[in-house]
Design an enzyme around this catalytic site. Structure first.
Site, PDB file in Angstrom:
ATOM      1  N   SER A  11       0.842  -1.198   0.000  1.00 54.75           N
ATOM      2  CA  SER A  11       0.000   0.000   0.000  1.00 54.75           C
ATOM      3  C   SER A  11       0.877   1.248   0.000  1.00 54.75           C
ATOM      4  CB  SER A  11      -0.882   0.011   1.247  1.00 54.75           C
ATOM      5  OG  SER A  11      -1.379   1.314   1.450  1.00 54.75           O
ATOM      6  N   HIS A  36      -1.526  -1.326  -4.157  1.00 51.70           N
ATOM      7  CA  HIS A  36      -2.738  -0.892  -3.461  1.00 51.70           C
ATOM      8  C   HIS A  36      -2.687   0.624  -3.240  1.00 51.70           C
ATOM      9  CE1 HIS A  36      -6.150  -1.785  -0.694  1.00 51.70           C
ATOM     10  NE2 HIS A  36      -5.653  -0.828   0.079  1.00 51.70           N
ATOM     11  N   ASP A  38      -4.725   3.756  -1.631  1.00 51.38           N
ATOM     12  CA  ASP A  38      -5.772   4.128  -0.676  1.00 51.38           C
ATOM     13  C   ASP A  38      -6.259   5.543  -0.957  1.00 51.38           C
ATOM     14  OD1 ASP A  38      -6.000   1.865   1.154  1.00 51.38           O
ATOM     15  OD2 ASP A  38      -3.899   2.282   1.624  1.00 51.38           O
ATOM     16  N   MET A  40      -8.761   8.495   0.156  1.00 56.98           N
ATOM     17  CA  MET A  40      -9.510   8.932   1.348  1.00 56.98           C
ATOM     18  C   MET A  40      -9.973  10.372   1.178  1.00 56.98           C
ATOM     19  SD  MET A  40      -6.848   7.583   4.187  1.00 56.98           S
ATOM     20  CE  MET A  40      -6.333   5.872   4.287  1.00 56.98           C
ATOM     21  N   HIS A  69      -8.539   1.359  -3.555  1.00 60.50           N
ATOM     22  CA  HIS A  69      -9.439   1.173  -2.409  1.00 60.50           C
ATOM     23  C   HIS A  69     -10.086   2.530  -2.102  1.00 60.50           C
ATOM     24  CE1 HIS A  69      -9.569   0.180   2.226  1.00 60.50           C
ATOM     25  NE2 HIS A  69     -10.762   0.345   1.718  1.00 60.50           N
ATOM     26  N   MET A  71     -12.094   4.896  -0.111  1.00 59.71           N
ATOM     27  CA  MET A  71     -12.669   5.200   1.218  1.00 59.71           C
ATOM     28  C   MET A  71     -13.267   6.595   1.126  1.00 59.71           C
ATOM     29  SD  MET A  71      -9.520   3.646   3.387  1.00 59.71           S
ATOM     30  CE  MET A  71      -8.450   3.696   1.962  1.00 59.71           C
ATOM     31  N   MET A 140     -11.674  -5.611   5.935  1.00 62.89           N
ATOM     32  CA  MET A 140     -10.857  -4.612   6.647  1.00 62.89           C
ATOM     33  C   MET A 140     -10.581  -5.122   8.055  1.00 62.89           C
ATOM     34  SD  MET A 140     -10.057  -2.130   4.696  1.00 62.89           S
ATOM     35  CE  MET A 140      -9.210  -1.175   5.962  1.00 62.89           C
ATOM     36  N   GLY A 145      -8.558   4.542   7.388  1.00 64.75           N
ATOM     37  CA  GLY A 145      -8.210   5.958   7.561  1.00 64.75           C
ATOM     38  C   GLY A 145      -6.723   6.186   7.769  1.00 64.75           C
ATOM     39  N   PHE A 146      -6.049   5.220   8.352  1.00 62.89           N
ATOM     40  CA  PHE A 146      -4.625   5.415   8.655  1.00 62.89           C
ATOM     41  C   PHE A 146      -3.859   4.110   8.479  1.00 62.89           C
ATOM     42  CE2 PHE A 146      -7.145   8.335  11.151  1.00 62.89           C
ATOM     43  CZ  PHE A 146      -6.580   9.566  10.802  1.00 62.89           C
ATOM     44  N   GLY A 147      -2.592   4.250   8.113  1.00 61.85           N
ATOM     45  CA  GLY A 147      -1.714   3.095   8.080  1.00 61.85           C
ATOM     46  C   GLY A 147      -1.147   2.874   9.480  1.00 61.85           C
ATOM     47  N   GLY A 148      -0.476   1.755   9.651  1.00 61.16           N
ATOM     48  CA  GLY A 148       0.244   1.498  10.895  1.00 61.16           C
ATOM     49  C   GLY A 148      -0.616   1.185  12.104  1.00 61.16           C
ATOM     50  N   ASP A 179      -6.771  -6.170   4.802  1.00 63.32           N
ATOM     51  CA  ASP A 179      -6.096  -4.862   4.801  1.00 63.32           C
ATOM     52  C   ASP A 179      -6.119  -4.268   6.203  1.00 63.32           C
ATOM     53  OD1 ASP A 179      -5.136  -2.323   4.226  1.00 63.32           O
ATOM     54  OD2 ASP A 179      -6.841  -1.726   2.966  1.00 63.32           O
ATOM     55  N   GLY A 180      -4.921  -4.000   6.735  1.00 62.29           N
ATOM     56  CA  GLY A 180      -4.803  -3.326   8.022  1.00 62.29           C
ATOM     57  C   GLY A 180      -4.044  -4.155   9.035  1.00 62.29           C
ATOM     58  N   SER A 202       2.914  -0.244   5.984  1.00 66.78           N
ATOM     59  CA  SER A 202       4.137   0.013   6.766  1.00 66.78           C
ATOM     60  C   SER A 202       5.090  -1.179   6.737  1.00 66.78           C
ATOM     61  CB  SER A 202       3.801   0.350   8.222  1.00 66.78           C
ATOM     62  OG  SER A 202       2.435   0.356   8.451  1.00 66.78           O
TER      63      SER A 202
HETATM   64  C1  DX5 Z   1      -6.119   1.832   5.965  1.00 68.55           C
HETATM   65  C2  DX5 Z   1      -5.733   1.503   4.557  1.00 68.55           C
HETATM   66  C3  DX5 Z   1      -4.645   0.531   4.439  1.00 68.55           C
HETATM   67  C4  DX5 Z   1      -3.317   0.956   4.996  1.00 68.55           C
HETATM   68  C5  DX5 Z   1      -2.712  -0.283   5.589  1.00 68.55           C
HETATM   69  O1  DX5 Z   1      -7.204   2.683   5.946  1.00 68.55           O
HETATM   70  O2  DX5 Z   1      -6.859   0.981   3.852  1.00 68.55           O
HETATM   71  O3  DX5 Z   1      -4.479   0.071   3.098  1.00 68.55           O
HETATM   72  O4  DX5 Z   1      -2.439   1.492   4.060  1.00 68.55           O
HETATM   73  O5  DX5 Z   1      -1.588   0.077   6.287  1.00 68.55           O
HETATM   74  P1  DX5 Z   1      -0.787  -0.932   7.203  1.00 68.55           P
HETATM   75  O6  DX5 Z   1      -0.394  -2.100   6.362  1.00 68.55           O
HETATM   76  O7  DX5 Z   1       0.370  -0.110   7.670  1.00 68.55           O
HETATM   77  O8  DX5 Z   1      -1.718  -1.332   8.326  1.00 68.55           O
HETATM   78 ZN    ZN Z   2      -6.481   0.023   1.853  1.00 66.07          ZN
END
Ligand code: DX5
Ligand code: ZN
Length: 228
Positions: A11, A36, A38, A40, A69, A71, A140, A145-148, A179-180, A202
């Site tokens: 991603s 991928h 994202d 948003m 994806h 969102m 999901m 909304g956020f990575g990590g 994902d996540g 990440s």
């Molecule tokens: C979250 C995203 C994910 C995100 C995953 O809203 O849809 O695709 O990038 O990040 P990681 O792999 O760091 O959890």
């Molecule tokens: Zn995603």
């Protein structure tokens, strides 16, 4: 555990945006199966990320499919634009689509593969009626909304029931993406659950091993778990 080939979808949310082109090329060279992206809107999810312009800029740099994806609220208003920009697969959230059948058909008519996803608190029954319209279901495992973020185990619990529901309908070819919070520590349970397409943000772009080193490590762990 699923016997289908396991695909890794890095991603770009976790990539270095000042050198995005180099990062995605490195991910492809390291064996990424999909890229991928994202998207948003600051409304459906709190964060704002990227749109079709970024997909268009990345498209000529790589040959793997681009997995978008969405969102965003009213995703139906942007589908054709993302397909023109180079999206191969488009995932929409059941929470944003009051007319889900129509939106999934719109994605296919526009020339991309339709996929549907649901938030951790949304039950699988929300998409039971559209399973025959999609090429992939994304489960999901964090609130988008956020990575990590940390993987929510109860959300991962939906994967097994989903595989059974798909197989019972003769939809063995439909992929299951997670994902996540997919990383070295959670990879085993994600594979055990039956997912075949792994989004990793990440864990690929922010790993101390680097893009190439981390991808090689995940591939090795996957092969080991699959007994190859
Ligand atoms: C979250 C995203 C994910 C995100 C995953 O809203 O849809 O695709 O990038 O990040 P990681 O792999 O760091 O959890
Ligand atoms: Zn995603």
């Amino acid at each position: 555990m699923s016997t289908r080939p396991i695909r890794i979808a890095p991603s770009i949310l976790a990539a270095d945006f000042a050198r995005l082109g180099e990062d995605v090329r490195a991910a492809e060279a390291a064996g990424a199966d999909l890229l991928h992206v994202d998207v948003m809107d600051g409304r459906f999810v709190p964060n704002i990320s990227v749109g079709p312009l970024v997909v268009e800029a990345l498209r000529p740099l790589i040959s793997v499919p681009i997995d978008v994806h969405l969102m965003i609220e009213r995703p139906e208003a942007y589908i054709e634009e993302f397909v023109r920009a180079g999206a191969d697969l488009i995932t929409v959230h059941v929470e944003t689509c009051p007319h889900l059948n129509r939106t999934l058909e719109q994605i296919r008519e526009a020339g991309a593969s339709p996929a549907v996803t649901l938030n951790p608190a949304t039950p699988l029954s929300a998409l039971e009626q559209v399973l025959d319209l999609v090429d992939m279901v994304l489960v999901m495992t964090v609130n988008p909304g956020f990575g990590g973020q940390k993987l929510i185990p109860s959300a991962l619990g939906k994967v097994g029931a989903l595989r059974m529901a798909l197989d019972a309908r003769g939809l063995e070819r439909c992929a299951i993406q997670v994902d996540g919070g997919v990383n070295e520590h959670t990879l085993g349970s994600v594979l055990d659950a039956g997912a075949d397409t792994l989004v990793m943000g990440s864990a690929v772009f922010r790993s101390a091993l680097g893009i190439e080193g981390s991808m090689a490590r995940y591939r090795m762990l996957i092969d080991k778990q699959k007994g190859r």
